[in-house]
Design a protein around this motif. Structure first.
Motif, PDB file in Angstrom:
ATOM      1  N   LEU B 321       0.836  -1.213   0.000  1.00 38.09           N
ATOM      2  CA  LEU B 321       0.000   0.000   0.000  1.00 38.09           C
ATOM      3  C   LEU B 321       0.865   1.253   0.000  1.00 38.09           C
ATOM      4  N   ALA B 322       1.917   1.239   0.845  1.00 36.30           N
ATOM      5  CA  ALA B 322       2.770   2.428   0.948  1.00 36.30           C
ATOM      6  C   ALA B 322       3.481   2.686  -0.377  1.00 36.30           C
ATOM      7  N   LEU B 323       4.026   1.628  -0.972  1.00 32.90           N
ATOM      8  CA  LEU B 323       4.755   1.809  -2.232  1.00 32.90           C
ATOM      9  C   LEU B 323       3.813   2.197  -3.363  1.00 32.90           C
ATOM     10  N   SER B 324       2.622   1.644  -3.340  1.00 37.27           N
ATOM     11  CA  SER B 324       1.633   1.983  -4.362  1.00 37.27           C
ATOM     12  C   SER B 324       1.302   3.477  -4.286  1.00 37.27           C
ATOM     13  N   GLN B 325       1.131   3.957  -3.079  1.00 37.43           N
ATOM     14  CA  GLN B 325       0.818   5.384  -2.929  1.00 37.43           C
ATOM     15  C   GLN B 325       1.999   6.250  -3.333  1.00 37.43           C
ATOM     16  N   HIS B 326       3.199   5.776  -2.975  1.00 41.13           N
ATOM     17  CA  HIS B 326       4.397   6.558  -3.265  1.00 41.13           C
ATOM     18  C   HIS B 326       4.652   6.646  -4.770  1.00 41.13           C
ATOM     19  N   HIS B 327       4.578   5.501  -5.451  1.00 40.54           N
ATOM     20  CA  HIS B 327       4.957   5.474  -6.872  1.00 40.54           C
ATOM     21  C   HIS B 327       3.773   5.675  -7.819  1.00 40.54           C
ATOM     22  N   GLY B 328       2.580   5.371  -7.354  1.00 36.74           N
ATOM     23  CA  GLY B 328       1.415   5.559  -8.207  1.00 36.74           C
ATOM     24  C   GLY B 328       1.006   4.330  -8.996  1.00 36.74           C
ATOM     25  N   PHE B 329       1.568   3.159  -8.684  1.00 40.21           N
ATOM     26  CA  PHE B 329       1.068   1.962  -9.385  1.00 40.21           C
ATOM     27  C   PHE B 329      -0.187   1.453  -8.693  1.00 40.21           C
ATOM     28  N   ALA B 330      -0.944   0.632  -9.391  1.00 42.77           N
ATOM     29  CA  ALA B 330      -2.190   0.105  -8.842  1.00 42.77           C
ATOM     30  C   ALA B 330      -1.964  -1.280  -8.255  1.00 42.77           C
ATOM     31  N   LEU B 331      -2.920  -1.720  -7.480  1.00 38.14           N
ATOM     32  CA  LEU B 331      -2.863  -3.062  -6.898  1.00 38.14           C
ATOM     33  C   LEU B 331      -4.058  -3.852  -7.404  1.00 38.14           C
ATOM     34  N   CYS B 332      -3.893  -5.142  -7.397  1.00 34.42           N
ATOM     35  CA  CYS B 332      -4.998  -5.979  -7.851  1.00 34.42           C
ATOM     36  C   CYS B 332      -5.078  -7.178  -6.930  1.00 34.42           C
TER      37      CYS B 332
END
Lengths: 397, 337
Positions: B321-332
């Protein structure tokens, strides 16, 4: 070897040793001939302890001066193992038949097996000898790897179990008819004759796959095809990782799948190569790289750690736009020449120029079959070539 | 290797496991000597887990040969380089680290307690036996028979915007682990393709999964086929895309054209950190659609030139979650993801 009847613990140990031998043979491709003397299957009249002792006493002198080994099995059977050609096993068989007479019930007591081709049959026989299976499956008779039972429905994609059967058939196969060497040469514009830089062993994969799974359509199951190709590469690696191959090891190359670098066969070769690692060029096809990025990452790191040269194999020029600068971290790009390159308009030519590595020493033009290809390469500063024309020039000296 | 069909090794092991293990297994003279050297001190070692066993063993054997040590393979798994010179151990640990195998460098006598514990456990530990590989017999039939809810999961692609999760798409994909758990890439890939062929048939019949949200674009997994097959019409709505395994990259242009004709966009599945350069704009065929990958630390840390295209699939961890928010990639994630 001794002439008294085996003790149970020794026989158990022998059975396990034979199982290990089967596994090793399959992994390394080293051939062995076996003669399974099924004394437990003899008719009651021949199956007494003193009969068995007499048989052993008759057989042991035949085997002693040879490189054969005799293994005891827990059910009283014997297994003689020898490297090929193993004519003495035939002598043993003839002696057994002489001793037992021509009673039809005794004729099935000698069963020949070949490793690694019939590893499964050997393991099945061992299971029977250890009492692990109720019935011992008869070993397939006289079946060689090229004479596999045909599947009822050709033109179908193979099923998963067909691929396993093909893998078993591949283990003892003689690949030499499908292998050929082709040199990568330095050839300068206006320079002397081509100079060989390294030699690559290429495998005719399609022909070998057709031999393994005749008539089956592998295109529809590319992952299974890929699995078999990885197995084929392991066979080549097992061939190379031998002390005699290391004698006078000259610069050479081969195409592998990324996962092959983590295989035991490659690691064995790696240990043997030691200081000669820089003389090996390992090429990967684009499709194999993108199919398993994780294995590619490991392979790339390991190649860098050990000092191997790496290459992107046989790239079609239409795939050039896919390549990011940096070639995924590979050292060389092997670009396949196509006559279509000669007909490119100015924009396409410019795009191609931009996509090629600036350092042209990292480029090899492959599939060179005509002088036009060499001329096209020279115009772009390419000086390393591979192909039929280069082979011809080399043979002309 | 004899392949998964041969159950012989397992049967041999099974019988030998019935006999109780001796109270203290006999140690080889070499192991006893290595342990003695560790007790005396001034030597080093390396401990590494059993991932990539052939590679770990090869690198440690090499260090053992160079530094006069020994490689111990406890029955419980893993590898120990023991009684070697500090320089050889450090070199081996560096090499293992470069290969991502997370080695632990040991110094003796400081790390004797760690070794003592392992040696004490060795007596009572069961021999390490890898789980038997799943049977491949009838794989094709099983791919058809598995319940769709297990084999063909619907998962959700989302990212955080501010403090709010925003749903981007739904992925109707495959769960190869339900068909062939724990197998190497080619078998997993084949399992994915078998299941994706089933998805394709369902989609041709306009049978969409329960739980699908009509307002969200649908990402539909495709089998790896050399040429695009007859493609289904997408469901009503916009932004739907076919998900092609990256292995089909050389056929990407043909797939992109066929997908566009049928009304789909194109997304890709199976990205890895070493290939992130492929996500540069204009490089992958089919426009700049989404690029999906199994969640992987390296890619989450360095998501490449276009993080907004990247979707990392896996159970969402705090780090993800933290890295997704930082870099802007999505999760699935979702069932089976």
């Amino acid at each position: 070897m001794n002439a008294v009847l085996p003790n149970p613990a020794g026989a158990q140990k022998d059975a396990l040793a034979l199982a290990a031998l089967a596994r090793e043979s399959v992994a390394s491709g080293v051939e062995r001939r076996l003669l399974h003397l099924r004394l437990s299957a003899l008719p009651a009249g021949f199956n007494r302890a003193h009969h068995q002792r007499q048989l052993r006493e008759a057989l042991l002198p035949l085997l002693r001066p040879t490189r054969a080994r005799l293994y005891d099995l827990p059910n009283g059977d014997l297994m003689a193992v020898s490297p090929p050609p193993a004519e003495h096993l035939e002598t043993v068989r003839a002696t057994m038949e002489k001793l037992l007479g021509d009673d039809p019930a005794t004729t099935a007591c000698c069963q020949e097996l070949r490793l690694p081709a019939q590893a499964a049959a050997l393991l099945s026989a061992l299971e029977g000898a250890l009492g692990l299976s109720q019935s011992v499956a008869p070993a397939p008779e006289g079946r060689t790897w090229m004479q596999r039972p045909a599947r009822p429905a050709p033109d179908q994609p193979p099923r998963a179990e067909d691929v396993l059967a093909a893998e078993a058939a591949l283990a003892p196969a003689d690949l030499s008819v499908h292998q050929r060497w082709q040199a990568v040469c330095l050839l300068r514009d206006g320079g002397p004759a081509p100079r060989e830089e390294w030699k690559e062993q290429r495998l005719s994969e399609s022909a070998l796959l057709e031999a393994l799974l005749p008539g089956m359509r592998l295109e529809g199951v590319p992952w299974l095809r890929r699995r078999l190709r990885a197995r084929m590469a392991r066979r080549t690696l097992a061939q190379w990782a031998r002390p005699e191959e290391m004698m006078g090891f000259t610069p050479r190359g081969l195409t592998l799948l990324p996962e092959n670098l983590m295989d035991e066969e490659f690691l064995r070769l790696d240990a043997m190569l030691g200081p000669h690692r820089g003389a090996l060029t390992i090429a990967f096809a684009l499709r194999d790289i993108v199919a398993d990025p994780e294995a590619f990452g490991l392979a790339l790191r390991f190649a860098a750690l050990r000092g191997y040269r790496t290459a992107l194999d046989d790239l079609d020029h239409t795939d050039l736009p896919l390549l990011p600068p940096g070639l995924f971290g590979l050292d060389l790009l092997k670009l396949r020449f196509s006559p279509a390159l000669l007909e490119q308009g100015a924009p396409a030519r410019a795009a191609l120029e931009a996509a090629l590595p600036r350092d042209r020493a990292r480029l090899v033009l492959v599939g060179v079959e005509s002088p036009v290809a060499i001329g096209w390469g020279w115009q772009r500063g390419i000086e390393r070539f591979q192909g039929r024309l280069i082979e011809q020039r080399l043979s002309l000296g | 290797m004899l392949g998964p069909r041969t159950g012989f090794t397992m049967q041999i092991n099974a019988t030998s496991a019935e006999t109780p293990p001796p109270p203290s297994p006999p140690r080889s003279a070499a192991l006893a000597e290595a342990l003695r050297r560790c007790e005396v001190g001034d030597c080093a070692g390396v401990l590494v887990g059993g991932r990539q066993p052939a590679l770990a063993a090869a690198l440690l054997e090499e260090a053992a040969n160079a530094g006069d040590g020994l490689v111990w393979r406890p029955r419980g798994g893993g590898f120990w380089l023991l009684g070697t010179s500090p320089a050889a151990a450090a070199r081996a640990a560096r090499n293992l680290d470069r290969m991502g195998l997370a080695p632990q460098l040991l110094e003796f006598p400081r790390d004797l307690p760690v070794l003592d514990t392992a040696v004490a456990q060795e007596g009572g530990s069961e021999p390490h036996r890898p789980a038997p590989p799943p049977s491949l017999a009838g794989l094709e039939e099983r791919a058809e028979a598995l319940p769709a809810a297990t084999a063909l999961p619907l998962s959700t692609v989302w990212h955080m915007r501010g403090h709010q999760p925003v749903l981007l798409a739904q992925r109707w994909g495959t769960a190869p682990g339900a068909l062939l758990p724990g197998m190497a890439r080619n078998w997993t890939g084949h399992a994915e393709s078998l299941l994706a062929a089933r998805l394709l048939r369902l989609a041709r019949g306009q049978q969409w999964p329960t739980g699908r949200k009509a307002s969200l674009p649908l990402l539909l997994d495709m089998p790896w086929l050399p040429t695009p097959p007859d493609l289904p019409r997408p469901p009503p709505g916009e932004g739907h895309a076919l998900v092609l395994p990256l292995a089909a990259l050389p056929e990407g242009a043909a797939w992109a054209a066929a997908a566009a004709r049928a009304g789909w966009g194109l997304a890709w599945w199976g990205m890895g950190a070493e290939l992130a350069g492929l996500m540069e704009p204009g490089r992958l065929p089919g426009g700049d659609g989404l690029v999906l990958a199994p969640y992987e630390g390296a890619l989450a840390q360095a998501p490449g030139p276009a993080p907004e295209r990247l979707v990392l699939c896996g159970p969402p961890s705090r780090e993800a979650l933290a890295l997704s928010q930082h870099h802007g990639f999505a999760l699935c994630h979702g069932m089976g993801a």
